[in-house]
Design a protein around this motif. Structure first.
Motif, mmCIF file in Angstrom:
data_model
loop_
_atom_site.group_PDB
_atom_site.id
_atom_site.type_symbol
_atom_site.label_atom_id
_atom_site.label_comp_id
_atom_site.label_asym_id
_atom_site.label_seq_id
_atom_site.Cartn_x
_atom_site.Cartn_y
_atom_site.Cartn_z
ATOM 1 N N ARG A 128 0.781 -1.167 -0.147
ATOM 2 C CA ARG A 128 0.045 0.055 -0.146
ATOM 3 C C ARG A 128 0.649 1.089 0.001
ATOM 4 N NH1 ARG A 128 -3.632 -0.524 4.498
ATOM 5 N NH2 ARG A 128 -5.298 -1.649 3.134
ATOM 6 N N ILE A 129 0.522 2.099 -0.974
ATOM 7 C CA ILE A 129 1.618 3.472 -1.132
ATOM 8 C C ILE A 129 0.672 4.552 -1.543
ATOM 9 C CG2 ILE A 129 3.195 4.678 -2.756
ATOM 10 C CD1 ILE A 129 3.946 1.856 -3.685
ATOM 11 N N TYR A 169 -2.828 5.122 -3.184
ATOM 12 C CA TYR A 169 -3.607 6.426 -2.867
ATOM 13 C C TYR A 169 -2.812 7.517 -3.295
ATOM 14 C CZ TYR A 169 -6.471 3.468 0.148
ATOM 15 O OH TYR A 169 -7.303 2.482 0.851
ATOM 16 N N ALA A 170 -3.624 8.646 -3.794
ATOM 17 C CA ALA A 170 -2.860 9.772 -4.444
ATOM 18 C C ALA A 170 -3.972 11.070 -3.901
ATOM 19 C CB ALA A 170 -2.633 9.943 -5.607
ATOM 20 N N ILE A 171 -3.161 12.104 -3.551
ATOM 21 C CA ILE A 171 -3.778 13.197 -2.705
ATOM 22 C C ILE A 171 -3.228 14.358 -3.350
ATOM 23 C CG2 ILE A 171 -4.550 12.030 -0.477
ATOM 24 C CD1 ILE A 171 -2.382 13.892 0.703
ATOM 25 N N LEU A 204 -5.258 8.854 8.558
ATOM 26 C CA LEU A 204 -5.992 8.463 7.648
ATOM 27 C C LEU A 204 -6.393 6.870 8.345
ATOM 28 C CD1 LEU A 204 -4.412 9.020 4.318
ATOM 29 C CD2 LEU A 204 -6.117 10.189 5.359
ATOM 30 N N GLU A 205 -7.383 6.375 7.704
ATOM 31 C CA GLU A 205 -7.918 5.038 8.295
ATOM 32 C C GLU A 205 -6.881 3.964 7.978
ATOM 33 O OE1 GLU A 205 -11.855 4.478 6.984
ATOM 34 O OE2 GLU A 205 -12.914 6.254 8.057
ATOM 35 N N VAL A 206 -6.164 4.142 6.992
ATOM 36 C CA VAL A 206 -5.361 2.971 6.703
ATOM 37 C C VAL A 206 -3.781 3.324 6.844
ATOM 38 C CG1 VAL A 206 -6.834 2.133 4.945
ATOM 39 C CG2 VAL A 206 -5.217 3.789 4.256
ATOM 40 N N LYS A 207 -2.994 2.374 6.932
ATOM 41 C CA LYS A 207 -1.608 2.511 7.134
ATOM 42 C C LYS A 207 -0.944 2.288 5.768
ATOM 43 C CE LYS A 207 -1.527 3.371 11.781
ATOM 44 N NZ LYS A 207 -1.025 4.711 12.271
ATOM 45 N N PHE A 208 0.379 2.667 5.552
ATOM 46 C CA PHE A 208 0.982 2.489 4.421
ATOM 47 C C PHE A 208 2.348 1.901 4.538
ATOM 48 C CE2 PHE A 208 -1.982 6.170 4.125
ATOM 49 C CZ PHE A 208 -2.718 5.608 2.751
ATOM 50 N N ASP A 209 2.663 1.218 3.411
ATOM 51 C CA ASP A 209 4.011 0.804 3.451
ATOM 52 C C ASP A 209 4.964 1.698 2.923
ATOM 53 O OD1 ASP A 209 3.563 -2.351 4.056
ATOM 54 O OD2 ASP A 209 2.084 -1.862 2.466
ATOM 55 N N ILE A 210 4.589 2.478 2.055
ATOM 56 C CA ILE A 210 5.317 3.430 1.480
ATOM 57 C C ILE A 210 4.731 4.867 1.372
ATOM 58 C CG2 ILE A 210 6.812 4.406 -0.530
ATOM 59 C CD1 ILE A 210 7.505 1.480 -1.303
ATOM 60 N N SER A 267 5.295 9.663 10.022
ATOM 61 C CA SER A 267 5.813 8.858 11.253
ATOM 62 C C SER A 267 4.522 8.211 11.972
ATOM 63 C CB SER A 267 6.261 9.832 12.295
ATOM 64 O OG SER A 267 5.581 10.994 12.718
ATOM 65 N N LYS A 268 3.318 8.796 11.759
ATOM 66 C CA LYS A 268 1.922 8.194 12.431
ATOM 67 C C LYS A 268 1.279 7.196 11.363
ATOM 68 C CE LYS A 268 1.509 12.397 15.313
ATOM 69 N NZ LYS A 268 0.675 13.675 15.619
ATOM 70 N N ASN A 269 1.521 7.326 10.387
ATOM 71 C CA ASN A 269 0.637 6.692 9.175
ATOM 72 C C ASN A 269 1.373 5.581 8.320
ATOM 73 O OD1 ASN A 269 -2.260 7.832 8.802
ATOM 74 N ND2 ASN A 269 -0.896 9.774 9.421
ATOM 75 N N LEU A 270 2.729 5.434 8.513
ATOM 76 C CA LEU A 270 3.233 4.425 7.891
ATOM 77 C C LEU A 270 3.308 3.148 8.963
ATOM 78 C CD1 LEU A 270 6.731 6.003 6.524
ATOM 79 C CD2 LEU A 270 5.011 4.622 5.248
ATOM 80 N N LYS A 271 3.319 1.935 8.257
ATOM 81 C CA LYS A 271 3.467 0.791 9.092
ATOM 82 C C LYS A 271 4.851 0.921 9.912
ATOM 83 C CE LYS A 271 0.737 -1.714 6.093
ATOM 84 N NZ LYS A 271 0.317 -2.992 4.896
ATOM 85 N N GLU A 272 5.089 0.031 10.842
ATOM 86 C CA GLU A 272 6.624 -0.186 11.063
ATOM 87 C C GLU A 272 7.432 -0.509 10.144
ATOM 88 O OE1 GLU A 272 8.991 -1.683 15.032
ATOM 89 O OE2 GLU A 272 6.723 -1.941 14.883
ATOM 90 N N ASN A 273 8.486 -0.158 10.124
ATOM 91 C CA ASN A 273 9.611 -0.204 9.000
ATOM 92 C C ASN A 273 9.139 0.006 7.344
ATOM 93 O OD1 ASN A 273 11.596 -1.594 10.869
ATOM 94 N ND2 ASN A 273 10.089 -3.346 10.972
#
Length: 292
Positions: free
Chosen positions: A123-124, A147-149, A183-189, A237-243
């Motif tokens: 998820r990016i 996702y793109a904003i 956001l409701e989802v977390k991102f890998d990148i 820092s709040k919306n990325l998954k760990e790592n």
């Protein structure tokens, strides 16, 4: 009129404004786009005559080029990552440096250095998508949910058109980068090419950029040049998954300062990379621990 005579007119009118090789490039791009003629046509048919009707778009384009309107705006499109993208005054024209950033992300994802720890689709999030070139390219080359904003409704319309043109599905959202909630989802990148040109650097910007591309996507104040990077880094820092990983295109003169932002927000493995011109233009960091 002979096509080669029109080419000579292009050089007469434009050689004082652009390098001769660039004028050649403009001419060949136009005959390919407007007349569907290959660039080697004059070598094969030096006495090729085109009609008055066929001449018109070439001379209209010449008028625009004399005013230093970007060739990409004149033909309404450009190429990025071997794909075609529509562009206009509402979006930045994709640059080669941004393509390098995209290739870096693809390289990292496809290497053993990066894993999708959730076991789900990667998820990016692309922040400040503009034409959609980053989001669309990543979707096209990777198995991703993107996702793109962007704050600009006009830019999002262009990005949505480009997604359809390149046959990819992306979730586009109208959001203010400076007022992003969690956001409701977390991102890998998370990736962003936000505004970073300081007002003091305007004098170095070419007229065709200053007068024909959106200020909103380019400039920041001299007294707070990292405003977008600060907000995006905090958000990441709040919306990325760990790592998870954060990628930026940056101001080449502010690499050290931007790098420190990532250190201050629990990012590690921070890498500053130079572009093809030798400028420090790309930055990557890995989030080692989410801030609760």
């Amino acid at each position: 009129m002979l096509l080669r005579e029109i080419k000579n007119i292009f050089h007469t009118e434009l050689d004082s404004l652009y390098p001769k090789e660039e004028v050649d490039s403009f001419f060949y791009m136009l005959i390919e786009d407007q007349l569907k003629l290959e660039r080697f046509i004059l070598a094969m048919e030096p006495n090729l005559i085109i009609s008055k009707e066929e001449e018109t778009p070439l001379f209209d384009a010449l008028s625009g080029l004399k005013l230093q309107e970007p060739i990409q705006h004149i033909i309404g499109k450009t190429h990025f990552m071997n794909m075609e993208f529509k562009v206009n005054k509402d979006v930045l024209i994709p640059r080669p440096e941004t393509e390098e950033l995209v290739r870096w992300i693809i390289e990292v994802v496809q290497s053993t250095k990066f894993e999708v720890r959730s076991g789900n689709t990667l998820r990016i999030l692309d922040i400040g998508t503009g034409s959609g070139c980053i989001a669309i390219s990543l979707t096209k080359h990777l198995n991703t949910e993107v996702y793109a904003i962007d704050i600009s409704e006009e830019a999002l319309k262009v990005a949505e058109e480009n997604a359809k043109l390149n046959e990819v599905d992306i979730t586009f959202l109208k959001e203010d980068i400076l007022d992003l909630g969690q956001l409701e989802v977390k991102f890998d990148i998370i990736v962003s090419n936000p505004p970073y040109v300081r007002e003091l650097e305007k004098k170095k910007i070419l007229k065709n950029v200053l007068e024909h591309e959106p200020d909103l996507a380019l400039f920041v104040s001299d007294d707070n040049p990292l405003v977008f990077y600060k907000v995006i880094t905090e958000f990441a820092s709040k919306n990325l998954k760990e790592n998870g990983q954060l990628f930026f295109e940056i101001n080449q003169y502010l690499g050290k300062e931007t790098k420190q932002l990532l250190r201050d927000h629990n990012f590690s493995e921070i890498e500053l990379r130079k572009d093809m011109f030798g400028n420090e233009r790309m930055l990557k960091g890995t989030l080692i621990k989410n801030i609760k």
